[in-house]
Design a protein around this motif. Structure first.
Motif: not given
Length: 130
Positions: A23-27
């Protein structure tokens, strides 16, 4: 059976970490063109090094056991505040993010394969080895 439950629990924590990392990478990827956006990362290693400096204790069943405290593992999202990759103040390195995404996907899939193996073993036991 307790050992089996513990290994499933450990795999579950690993999946939670991999999910939060994804999720952090996608953000970060979604905000690659946002001015002054600072890249974020999930770091269990950084959290562990911070906790390692604190005193740790635990329940002892024997006087010869060492003292230590067991805290629930939590993963912390860190932001790189002083890092600027682009002229508009953005701190996202798209190549690094894509490499991290690939690495995290491999890690996540390995955990899923391991959990599937655990449940397959349990299913075999339930069916009586058939």
């Amino acid at each position: 059976m307790e050992l089996f439950d513990a290994s499933i629990s450990n795999l579950e924590h690993g999946l939670k970490y991999a999910s939060l990392k994804n999720k952090t990478i996608a953000q970060n990827i979604a905000n690659v063109d946002t001015p002054n956006y600072k890249a974020k990362d999930v770091s269990f290693k950084k959290l562990l090094s911070e906790e390692n400096q604190k005193q740790i204790r635990a329940y002892k069943t024997d006087f010869r056991h060492f003292d230590f405290v067991i805290k629930p593992s939590t993963h912390v999202v860190y932001s790189y505040e002083n890092y600027q990759y682009r002229h508009n103040g953005n701190g996202v390195d798209m190549d690094q993010e894509m490499a991290d995404l690939a690495k995290n996907t491999i890690y996540y899939n390995a955990l899923i394969d391991r959990i599937n193996g655990k449940f397959s073993s349990l299913n075999t036991v339930i069916k009586g080895g058939k």
